[in-house]
Design a protein around this motif. Sequence first.
Motif: not given
Length: 220
Positions: A26-42, A44-47, A88-90
Amino acid sequence: MHLLQPQPEVTTSSLVSTHSTHQSALSSNTVQLSPWQSLQTEHEQVDWLILHFNHWFSHQNVTLIRGDFEPEYFPAQNQAPAKIQFAHGFFNSALHEISHWTIAGAKRRLLPDLGYWYAPDGRTLEQQQLFEQVEVKPQAIEWLFSTAFGRKFRVSLDNLTGDGGDGMRFKDHVFAQVHSFFSGETKLPRDAAYFIECICLCTRHGKTLQADEFSRALLD
């Protein structure tokens, strides 16, 4: 990836239950994305996994990509980064292919498919036994990754039309390998330890993996 040829490995790291010596995930330039816990589908999790992996390992000149068919590793060439292509995106396929990449040393990362050779589904008992021999450590590492994400892990004998071998014995070996990492008898590959640290910082508020999270009954 059907692996039937043992290869040299990279095995230098701290224990799973401690932070690695790498720069904090978690350095200062870490990616800013939706929190893992908020993801609903596989999907989204793969993305999420692709974007975070490619950020965390940008210093390694490697990218994780979806594949439409079988998994494959493409070494870096012509200024293009290496590619870890999963099937296959799994999500589970991505973790499995990453586990193989973390084990491979610098020389093998210069080779297509990390220098492995293949035997298709339908392997003989002897071929299956060799498959299991070289799959124990990657699948143990995949179990660590899956647990860090809070996902169910299932071992794979990957030989539906051939001799399936002794599934219970293979599970025993995967279980023993995981606890060998925790005990320090076997060192976790450096990049695997770093990946686990990164995951845990995002999914477990930094809480590291503990040996009591891995019971043999979870593999049945």
